[in-house]
Design a protein around this motif. Structure first.
Motif, short mmCIF file in Angstrom:
data_model
loop_
_atom_site.label_atom_id
_atom_site.label_comp_id
_atom_site.label_asym_id
_atom_site.label_seq_id
_atom_site.Cartn_x
_atom_site.Cartn_y
_atom_site.Cartn_z
N LEU A 1 0.83 -1.20 0.00
CA LEU A 1 0.00 0.00 0.00
C LEU A 1 0.87 1.26 0.00
O LEU A 1 0.62 2.22 -0.73
N ILE A 2 1.92 1.23 0.81
CA ILE A 2 2.83 2.37 0.90
C ILE A 2 3.60 2.53 -0.42
O ILE A 2 3.72 3.63 -0.95
N GLU B 1 4.05 5.80 -3.01
CA GLU B 1 5.38 6.42 -2.90
C GLU B 1 5.87 6.94 -4.24
O GLU B 1 6.05 6.17 -5.17
N PRO B 2 6.07 8.25 -4.38
CA PRO B 2 6.65 8.73 -5.64
C PRO B 2 8.12 8.35 -5.70
O PRO B 2 8.88 8.62 -4.78
N LYS B 3 8.47 7.69 -6.77
CA LYS B 3 9.86 7.22 -6.89
C LYS B 3 10.58 7.97 -7.99
O LYS B 3 10.09 8.09 -9.10
N SER B 4 11.76 8.47 -7.67
CA SER B 4 12.51 9.23 -8.68
C SER B 4 12.93 8.32 -9.84
O SER B 4 12.97 8.73 -10.98
N GLN B 5 13.20 7.04 -9.52
CA GLN B 5 13.61 6.11 -10.57
C GLN B 5 12.53 5.98 -11.64
O GLN B 5 12.81 5.99 -12.81
#
Lengths: 194, 268
Positions: free
Chosen positions: A174-175, A179-183
């Motif tokens: 869920l998290i 979570e916005p990921k730069s990758q």
């Protein structure tokens, strides 16, 4: 034993019990009844209630069976329970309870390590509310007290058992979803691809 | 030390002040900053987040809010990580661990339980709509206070109330008190002989001196242990009531009770 009388006996016992009554206890009290048959009997009773359009059902909570009014009728019933004030838990209490529920038995130091703040007040408060209890002492320096959740905890959150809590892996997923990921931002997304 | 107006200007933009009380510790504040700055939690720009963090701490001080020790400790941790991050890497050490690693671990761990807490909150709200009928059997027996899961906290807080009520009547006179636990046990048992139950304060109502109240309290604990009385309350936090227990008998002398005690110890 006749099917009809078995249904009625189980119904009577659950209805009369002041506390949620475990399947094991029903089996002890009724001859020829096993815990698994008790579970089936409850399912059968619930089917009958549903077919008859009854306003109540039996559910499993805190390891036992208990009657409850289906939420559909909550609006009508709550007038009767006006004096029953539900206790409200703060976010600090909820987080601490979550740590204790998943990590039990757990010491105050372990709780403080996860939350990064002192836990004395919250733990004391939860003990007073009987949502947690002292489980023993850890075999570490100073033998600190360990805490665990109570049946009252299960009842408060409407849980049949601790297994009813969402799995930690589900929470992690869920998290990860939120979570916005730069990758991922570096990759080409579908709509920008030619 | 620092120009506080500068701090105010930079923060008021976010209209952050309302939210101050919402932070439940340094990890919570850090998660907020990471979300607000839209940075990757696994690759925290340590210098930027540290500066932001310190600004909030200063703001809290400016607003005269008590900055808890944990917040200050985290500030020190952040500064240490930042320093290590900015230092040139040691050439001899090829595999130096990321100084942020531990912090990221702690943040992720906390985040999981924060989420779990949210889920619990939703479950509690759902549960509020499930009404459980009161068992008719309790009504038949006319005794509603089956709630007997009384903890030491309940007992001590009830006793604290009793003692505080007696505080004003203290005067300086040194007496030798010849009150014994046995006497007080008999007193409690007698008090229960004529009625179904006695409330906790009732048992202490006619006691003028605190020492007698203390001995009575110990006597009550002894009787509970020997199951000659039972403590119950109608619901959590309701007034404590003392009932006759399964081994209750007003006639039995205190000596008898001691033998009960010994029996208990043998069987246990």
């Amino acid at each position: 034993m006749e099917n009809g009388s078995r249904l009625s006996i189980v119904e009577a016992l659950i209805l009369a019990s002041p506390e949620p009554i475990p399947a094991r206890k029903l089996a002890e009290m009724v001859s020829d009844l096993t815990p698994s048959l008790a579970g089936k009997t409850v399912a059968e009773l619930n089917n009958r209630y549903m077919e008859a359009g009854c306003s109540f059902r039996i559910r499993e909570i805190a390891g036992g069976f208990q009657y409850y009014i289906v939420p559909e009728f909550a609006g009508y019933v709550q007038e009767l329970f006006a004096s029953r004030r539900k206790m409200r838990l703060t976010r600090a209490s909820l987080e601490t309870l979550a740590i204790i529920a998943y990590r039990q038995p757990v010491t105050k130091a372990e709780i403080e390590h996860v939350r990064g703040v002192a836990a004395d007040g919250v733990v004391h408060n939860l003990l007073e509310k009987k949502l947690i209890t002292i489980r023993g002492r850890a075999e570490t320096v100073g033998k600190p007290l360990q805490y665990g959740t109570t049946d009252e905890f299960l009842k408060f959150f409407g849980l049949a058992s601790l297994k009813d809590l969402p799995k930690m892996s589900e929470i992690e997923e869920l998290i990860a979803e939120n979570e916005p990921k730069s990758q991922t931002r570096l990759e080409f997304s579908d709509d920008t691809a030619p | 030390m620092t120009d506080t107006t500068d701090v105010k200007d930079s923060v008021v933009v976010d209209d952050y002040r309302v939210d101050l009380a919402v932070f439940h510790g340094p990890l919570d504040l850090l998660l907020y900053l990471i979300r607000k700055e839209e940075v990757d939690i696994y690759d925290i720009p340590i210098a930027r987040i540290t500066n932001q963090y310190l600004k909030y701490i200063e703001l809290m001080q400016t607003l005269n809010l008590e900055v808890a020790g944990e917040f200050v400790l985290m500030a020190a941790t952040l500064i240490r990580i930042k320093a290590r991050w900015l230092l040139p890497r040691d050439e001899n050490e090829t595999e130096e661990a990321d100084p942020r690693e531990e912090l990221i671990q702690a943040l992720m761990e906390y985040k999981k339980f924060k989420e779990a807490g949210e889920i619990l909150k939703e479950k509690a709200i759902l549960e509020e709509r499930n009404f459980v009928p009161e068992s008719p059997v309790e009504k038949i027996h006319g005794r509603v206070d089956e709630y007997s899961d009384i903890t030491l906290f309940d007992l001590i807080s009830a006793f604290k109330d009793v003692l505080e009520a007696k505080r004003e009547e203290s005067f300086h006179q040194v007496d030798t008190e010849d009150v014994t636990i046995e006497q007080r046990m008999e007193f409690i048992l007698k008090a229960l002989s004529g009625r179904e139950y006695a409330t906790f304060p009732q048992l202490f109502s006619d006691i003028p001196r605190r020492i007698v109240a203390v001995v009575t309290f110990i006597a009550l604990l002894e009787l509970t242990r020997a199951r000659r009385v039972v403590l119950a309350q109608s619901k959590p936090f309701a007034q404590l009531r003392v009932y006759r227990g399964e081994r209750y008998s007003a006639e039995k002398s205190a000596v008898d009770l001691i033998s009960h005690k010994q029996q208990d110890e043998v069987t246990n």
